[in-house]
Write a protein that holds these residues in place. Structure first.
Motif, mmCIF file in Angstrom:
data_model
loop_
_atom_site.group_PDB
_atom_site.id
_atom_site.type_symbol
_atom_site.label_atom_id
_atom_site.label_comp_id
_atom_site.label_asym_id
_atom_site.label_seq_id
_atom_site.Cartn_x
_atom_site.Cartn_y
_atom_site.Cartn_z
ATOM 1 N N GLY A 138 0.828 -1.207 0.000
ATOM 2 C CA GLY A 138 0.000 0.000 0.000
ATOM 3 C C GLY A 138 0.860 1.254 0.000
ATOM 4 O O GLY A 138 0.610 2.199 -0.750
ATOM 5 N N GLU A 139 1.924 1.245 0.825
ATOM 6 C CA GLU A 139 2.793 2.429 0.873
ATOM 7 C C GLU A 139 3.482 2.651 -0.458
ATOM 8 O O GLU A 139 3.601 3.777 -0.938
ATOM 9 N N GLU B 97 -5.565 6.731 -3.304
ATOM 10 C CA GLU B 97 -5.913 6.173 -2.000
ATOM 11 C C GLU B 97 -5.687 4.668 -2.112
ATOM 12 O O GLU B 97 -5.609 4.128 -3.218
ATOM 13 N N VAL B 98 -5.540 4.016 -0.970
ATOM 14 C CA VAL B 98 -5.475 2.555 -0.983
ATOM 15 C C VAL B 98 -6.510 2.038 0.014
ATOM 16 O O VAL B 98 -6.447 2.364 1.190
ATOM 17 N N MET C 92 1.055 4.200 -2.840
ATOM 18 C CA MET C 92 0.831 5.618 -2.566
ATOM 19 C C MET C 92 1.986 6.444 -3.155
ATOM 20 O O MET C 92 1.773 7.519 -3.704
#
Ligand SMILES: Cc1cc2nc3c(=O)[nH]c(=O)nc-3n(C[C@@H](O)[C@H](O)[C@H](O)COP(=O)(O)OP(=O)(O)OC[C@H]3O[C@@H](n4cnc5c(N)ncnc54)[C@H](O)[C@@H]3O)c2cc1C
Ligand SMILES: Cc1cc2nc3c(=O)[nH]c(=O)nc-3n(C[C@H](O)[C@H](O)[C@H](O)COP(=O)(O)OP(=O)(O)OC[C@H]3O[C@@H](n4cnc5c(N)ncnc54)[C@H](O)[C@@H]3O)c2cc1C
Lengths: 266, 463
Positions: B297-298, B307-308, B301
């Motif tokens: 997720g990071e 957005e995640v 981003m």
């Protein structure tokens, strides 16, 4: 405006399986998740908080793996999570569950303007806890809330769904709502929410710290006795019209539609 | 009625249908733009022996036979040829054996794919074949098309799960290939030859499938992007640099998610995004899963995701997958005049392909939506007939658009179809993608198995 949301952990499964011999639910090997109906209650609270400021507290009674469910609630926007967990609470029926939850709310002095419960749990499915809890706390309660119309500084205006109509109710705050799915569509947790949840502190209390008499809860404190659990067979009288008797079938359907229409006309 | 009478004598009246209303249902599959054709009759064999009887009879009488599973195909593979008999395998739907210790399941071809997934899961195992149509397609159809789906990057298409087959050849002979072993190099790999042969070499009557351990836990990430190229550029990077192999990486552009939202009457998070990617991660424990999705997720981003969203329980996971799986159904329901393509390119060439697809649609005044299995370079470029365009103009523009799309696909080292098959729909484009010698070899294989060309004639090969 402060909100208290009651959430229950339930098995993360499509089909609840009942052990035919013991009559209890088969929970082995199943992950737990937030009672899907409670996630609508939580969404309502979080979206109202985002509009009006304030805080959302979630409270649950359940075994220690309920922590995961409470973390999910934080990821979805709750600010504070409280778990009531103790082996003495195992086997509690709706009465004992409500009693324990009410004592926790009083003892911990949880301040709220609106308490929100789900319509019912997907496993126990009695739909009693919200009402009993409100009664024990001496709060006005509206059940089957399908829509929150307005939240004022000292009242709440809601739509309540009954069999074939709606009622509109206004209740003074603090109040308790038992809500249907339609009140709010749960959001998905975000990465940031998940990260907040990972580090969040979950407050855990047992019967002693709340001052609950162990005799009053659990199996001993539960007046309900489950005598037998069985599957009801719903026998529908299905008649299939095909080939030779198709015209008879059409006539029958037309007749049924007419009967309904005539009924409506009257 | 002679042919039908003979079939009734052969199989019993209960296994033959010939009334026009019934026949209509078997005259098409889910492919748009291919003309339906009413067969002479549909037969419903219930055993391998009956299939063998039918084929022996057809081979002697030179009657064309069209095998059919659940009719969800997207290349018109099960659409009847003129004066043919459809052999529907839907009544051969038994689970023959579940072998827990060897982790195999043996099934008849008419079993619905989703049922196999369910049975495996009840035993803590996993059938990894997962086409978006798993609730409706048959396993026989999956085998015949070598169906892909949403878990191909990690588990491979249907061919990766097929260990053995029982097949009735066009002459009526019954043969078996392979077995329960995980490897086998005893001669040529005829199992692989039959998987994906689109019902042109034989009728599959039994399938031995490989099962794997069921993943302990899974998370699905829904990731909106402002820019389509940014999104697609992430995919090869995630695959080569993150150290985890996701089970799925799916893509849906704005038009696709709008189609799904309309079909489900539900809104998708960040509806303003130009596209969404979906990732599924599997792991052995909640802790490691959490670590992996946070890391991924990071990274996303940083790669300009808006957005995640992370779904790690069943309800939330299904919520995301529902959007992806409703796209094709939405297209079929709301825009029946369309052309759903299945081109596949090496993963890193994906952005170029998708960008070209929008460009082509603009040039020929068509609407287009793009969605699909970007983790394996397979996009369902779908052209839609704009409201008000005449049928004639639509047909002409579509023809030109397809030619352009295929030219670019060839330039990008891609192929005509990744999972839906050639069937009737794409046969005239085959020579753009195969060398003459390749095509000649394939034709001789067909002749070898089916000397009288009775089985699914007119499919795959250009006229
Ligand atoms: C097969 C079976 C066997 C059972 N056996 C027994 C037995 O032997 N003895 C016995 O006493 N009881 C038994 N029960 C009932 C008991 O376990 C109830 O499930 C429990 O008391 C809660 O009631 P409910 O699940 O019906 O919740 P509902 O009343 O349907 O829940 C309504 C709402 O109240 C809130 N809520 C409910 N529970 C909680 C909670 N724990 N924490 C926080 N909020 C909550 C949620 O907002 C929920 O949406 C049994 C139930 C089943 C299905
Ligand atoms: C909404 C939707 C989503 C889809 N998503 C996907 C996806 O994600 N991935 C994917 O790969 N496909 C997808 N498809 C396409 C389709 O579902 C697959 O191609 C599937 O494998 C077809 O199976 P079926 O049983 O419907 O076969 P049919 O359409 O009945 O037949 C397909 C072909 O197989 C042959 N055949 C069928 N049974 C046999 C047999 N027993 N022996 C020999 N030949 C046989 C037929 O002759 C025909 O050529 C989708 C379709 C729809 C409608």
């Amino acid at each position: 405006m402060n909100f208290l949301v009651l959430v229950k952990q339930v098995p993360d499964t499509e089909k609840v399986k009942i052990d035919p011999i013991s009559g209890t639910m088969v929970r082995e090997g199943l992950d737990v998740t937030m009672n899907p109906l409670d996630s609508h209650a939580l969404e309502l609270a979080v979206s109202l908080k985002e509009k009006l400021n304030g805080s959302v507290t979630v409270l649950s009674m359940g075994p220690m793996n309920t922590i995961d469910v409470l973390r999910d609630a934080i990821a979805l926007g709750a600010d504070r999570a409280i778990l009531l967990s103790d082996s003495a609470l195992a086997g509690s029926d709706t009465w004992a569950t409500s009693l324990a939850l009410a004592k926790a709310i009083e003892k911990l002095n949880i301040a709220f303007d609106l308490m929100i419960c789900g319509e019912k749990s997907t496993d126990g499915e009695t739909g009693q806890v919200g009402i009993e809890l409100a009664t024990l706390l001496n709060l006005p309660v509206v059940t089957y809330v399908s829509e929150l119309i307005e939240l004022g500084s000292n009242f709440v205006l809601v739509k309540r769904s009954i069999e074939d109509a709606h009622e509109v109710w206004k209740a003074p705050l603090p109040a308790c709502l038992c809500v249907l799915k339609s009140v709010a569509e749960p959001r998905l947790p975000t990465l940031a929410g998940k990260k907040t949840a990972m580090d969040a502190k979950i407050e855990i209390y047992d019967t002693e710290s709340i001052g609950i008499n162990r005799e009053e809860v659990g199996l001993k404190g539960s007046p309900t006795r489950v005598v037998k659990v069985f599957n009801t067979k719903i026998a529908r009288n299905c008649r299939i019209y095909a080939d030779k008797d198709i015209l008879e079938g059409i006539e029958r359907v037309v007749g049924l539609i007419k009967a309904v229409r005539d009924g409506e006309a009257k | 009625m002679r042919v039908v009478d003979e079939l009734i004598r052969l199989l019993g009246v209960e296994n033959v249908k010939f009334d026009p209303e019934e026949l209509e249902k078997y005259s098409h599959d889910e492919t748009s733009g291919v003309e339906a054709q009413i067969p002479l009759a549909v037969v419903f064999p219930t055993s391998t022996e009956q299939v063998s009887m039918i084929l022996r009879w057809a081979n002697e009488r030179r009657v064309p036979i069209v095998p059919r599973g659940a009719g969800t195909g997207l290349s018109a593979g099960a659409v009847p040829t003129k004066d043919s008999i459809v052999v529907s395998l839907e009544r051969m739907n038994r689970i023959v054996e579940f072998d827990e210790e060897n982790m195999t399941i043996t099934v008849e071809p008419g079993v619905i794919t989703g049922e196999i997934q369910k049975i495996a899961e009840e035993h803590g195992l996993f059938y990894a074949g997962d086409p978006a149509s798993s609730e409706s397609s048959s396993i026989g159809g999956n085998v015949a098309e070598n169906a892909g789906g949403v878990k191909v990057i990690k588990y491979g298409p249907t061919s990766f799960h097929v260990l053995g087959l029982e097949v009735v050849l066009p002459t009526g002979e019954i043969v078996t290939f392979g077995g329960k072993t995980l490897k086998n190099v005893t001669g040529y790999d005829l199992v692989r030859l039959f998987v994906g042969s689109e019902g042109t070499l034989g009728i599959v009557t039994k399938i031995i499938l490989r099962l794997v351990p069921k993943p302990k836990c899974a998370a699905v990430l829904l990731v909106p992007f402002r820019d389509i190229e940014d999104a697609l550029l992430c995919v090869p990077k995630v695959l080569s640099q993150s150290g985890v192999l996701p089970a799925s990486i799916e893509f849906m552009d704005k038009a696709s998610s709008e189609m799904a939202s309309r079909f489900l009457n539900e809104s998708i998070p960040n509806p303003e995004a130009e596209c969404h990617l979906i990732f599924e991660l599997e792991s052995t424990s909640k802790q490691s899963l959490t670590r992996e999705y946070i890391e991924l997720g990071e990274k996303l981003m940083q790669m300009k995701a808006l957005e995640v969203y992370i779904a790690d329980n069943r309800t939330q996971r299904m919520k995301i997958w529902r959007f992806r799986k409703a796209i094709a159904e939405g297209i079929i329901a709301f825009r029946p005049t369309h052309c759903m393509e299945d081109v596949v390119v090496p993963t890193a060439n994906m952005p170029k392909l998708v960008v070209s697809a929008y460009d082509i649609a603009r040039r020929f005044d068509l609407e287009v939506l793009n969605f699909g299995h970007v983790g394996d370079g397979n996009v369902h470029v779908t052209f839609l007939k704009p409201d008000g365009m005449s049928d004639d103009v639509w047909k002409r523009s579509l023809e030109k658009a397809l030619e352009e799309l295929y030219k670019i696909t060839v330039q990008l080292e891609g192929n005509l179809t990744g999972e839906h098959g050639v069937g009737l729909k794409r046969k005239k484009y085959l020579s753009m993608f195969l060398q003459e010698k390749e095509l000649a070899l394939m034709r001789s294989i067909k002749r070898l198995f089916d000397p009288n060309n009775i089985l699914n004639p007119g499919k795959i090969f250009p006229d």
